[in-house]
Design a protein around this motif. Structure first.
Motif, short mmCIF file in Angstrom:
data_model
loop_
_atom_site.label_atom_id
_atom_site.label_comp_id
_atom_site.label_asym_id
_atom_site.label_seq_id
_atom_site.Cartn_x
_atom_site.Cartn_y
_atom_site.Cartn_z
N ASP A 210 44.57 44.31 36.97
CA ASP A 210 44.66 43.61 38.26
C ASP A 210 43.67 42.46 38.39
O ASP A 210 43.41 42.00 39.50
N GLU A 211 43.10 42.00 37.28
CA GLU A 211 42.30 40.77 37.31
C GLU A 211 43.02 39.71 36.47
O GLU A 211 43.41 39.99 35.33
N THR A 212 43.17 38.50 37.05
CA THR A 212 43.70 37.38 36.27
C THR A 212 42.48 36.56 35.88
O THR A 212 41.75 36.10 36.76
N LEU B 207 40.03 36.19 38.97
CA LEU B 207 40.68 36.41 40.26
C LEU B 207 41.03 37.90 40.37
O LEU B 207 41.83 38.41 39.59
N SER B 208 40.39 38.59 41.32
CA SER B 208 40.73 40.01 41.53
C SER B 208 41.86 40.06 42.54
O SER B 208 41.74 39.51 43.63
N ALA C 142 52.00 42.99 33.02
CA ALA C 142 50.75 42.26 33.19
C ALA C 142 50.31 41.67 31.85
O ALA C 142 49.99 40.47 31.75
N LEU C 143 50.31 42.48 30.81
CA LEU C 143 49.94 41.99 29.47
C LEU C 143 50.86 40.86 29.03
O LEU C 143 50.40 39.84 28.51
N ALA C 144 52.16 41.04 29.29
CA ALA C 144 53.15 40.06 28.84
C ALA C 144 52.89 38.69 29.47
O ALA C 144 53.08 37.66 28.80
N SER C 145 52.45 38.65 30.73
CA SER C 145 52.22 37.35 31.38
C SER C 145 51.14 36.57 30.64
O SER C 145 51.30 35.38 30.37
#
Ligand code: KG4
Ligand code: ZN
Length: 349
Positions: A11-13, A33-34, A87-90
């Motif tokens: 959940d952090e970008t 970004l959290s 999330a990993l795929a992004s």
């Protein structure tokens, strides 16, 4: 050499640029970004995590490369495992695209190794630490409670020593916070309330523990019993003292880790310990590890709090160790929710 790191496993970008020059590492940018959206759900909601990464990753990349142009990048490191699939795929899609456009290598990084190797950002030069030191690694986060043996740094040789049999320690803090109607993530809130209690009782001689310290077999960890004990306690004592309960929960959760670390140190020889993951910010853990450092005369490295939580600098740093160790890693790697499957992609050590 300039390295771009990308982290989107949970959940952090995050995006970071580091410089690796004369065997020294310098973090030039590390934008994190959290995603606040998960506070509503009281836990990470995978579908939302994936959408938010997609929404924000380009802006985060722009901010990270404000002072260093993307075209100056020589290497890209991206978290490929473990984590939430979408999330990993992004992050991996963006990393592969940038690598293709720039014709630069892209390295799949184990997020958990990142939590450990970020500690080397302050050690210079890298080639002075890589040769004959053997480290014990401890990753304590929302998803993992693992210990590792770092046999060698270049070529990088890491193997898992133990893990949790059920919940991760950060997950236990988050579940406890939910039981006590506190916010998400629970760790920092419980830590703060426990510190308040510590202040209140600082002159008391003896503190009687409320919860037993878990002690599963071997070097493994277990947190489901502690959670059950907490539920039972609050049901039985409806007018419980919140700060006192947080103090005792934290005491049992952290002492469990400290006891296992002592057991490992008594039975094995290491030159140092690397600690990482969100729970490594915990104030009581830091105090306890400082005592272990003195007691066993062993160097313990823990990152500053901003580098304990998920961040892309740790991924960029780890990609350098992997690149220097295994320059021929295939570039058509896949993502994996699970650590061991990810490693099968390229690592045979
Ligand atoms: O490493 P991280 O940012 O994400 C994962 O990879 O899981 O760790 C997040 C976890 C959460 O469970 C959070 O409650 C916990 O770290 N945490 C803490 C503290 N700060 C964050 N747990 C205990 N004490 C803290 N001060
Ligand atoms: Zn993490």
């Amino acid at each position: 050499m300039k390295v771009l790191g990308i982290e989107t496993s949970c959940d952090e970008t995050s995006a970071s640029i580091i410089e690796f020059k004369n065997n020294e590492i310098q973090i030039l940018s590390n934008v994190i970004l959290s995603q606040d959206i998960h506070k509503i759900f009281g836990g990470v909601y995978p579908e939302q995590a994936f959408r938010k990464h997609q929404e924000n990753i380009i802006e985060i990349l722009k901010q990270a490369s404000k002072d260093v142009g993307i075209e100056e990048i020589d290497l890209i490191g991206v978290t490929a495992y473990p984590g939430l699939v979408g999330a990993l795929a992004s992050g991996v899609a963006v990393a592969k695209t940038i690598a293709k456009i720039l014709s630069k290598p892209v390295i799949p990084v184990n997020h958990l190794w990142g939590h450990l190797l970020v500690n080397f950002k302050s050690i210079k030069p890298i080639n002075r630490v890589n040769t004959n030191k053997k480290y014990l690694g401890l990753v304590i986060s929302g998803g993992h409670t693992n210990t590792y043996i770092l046999e060698n740094l270049i070529p990088l040789k890491i193997r898992k020593l133990s893990s949790t049999l059920d919940d991760a320690v950060g997950e236990a803090f988050d579940k406890a916070a939910r039981i006590l109607n506190l916010g998400f993530p629970g760790g920092p809130i419980i830590d703060k309330l426990a510190q308040n209690y510590q202040q209140r009782i600082k002159n008391s001689k003896e503190i009687k523990p409320i919860f037993p310290v878990p002690n599963p077999r071997d070097y493994n960890f277990s947190y489901s019993g502690l959670k059950t004990a907490l539920i039972r306690y609050v049901k039985k004592n409806p007018s419980f003292d919140l700060e006192e309960v947080c103090f005792h929960f934290q005491y049992a959760a952290i002492k469990h880790i400290v006891n296992k670390m002592e057991l490992i140190l008594k039975e094995n020889r290491f030159d140092g310990i690397l600690v990482g993951g969100g729970v490594a910010s915990n104030s009581f853990l830091r105090t306890e590890l400082a005592e272990i450092q003195d007691k066993y005369g062993i160097e313990i490295l823990i990152p500053e709090p901003v580098l304990c939580t998920d961040n892309a600098a740790m991924i960029a740093i780890t990609s350098i160790f992997i690149y220097l160790s295994y320059p021929n890693i295939p570039e058509d790697f896949d993502i994996h929710p699970n650590e061991e499957e990810g490693l099968l992609n390229w690592y045979t050590g």
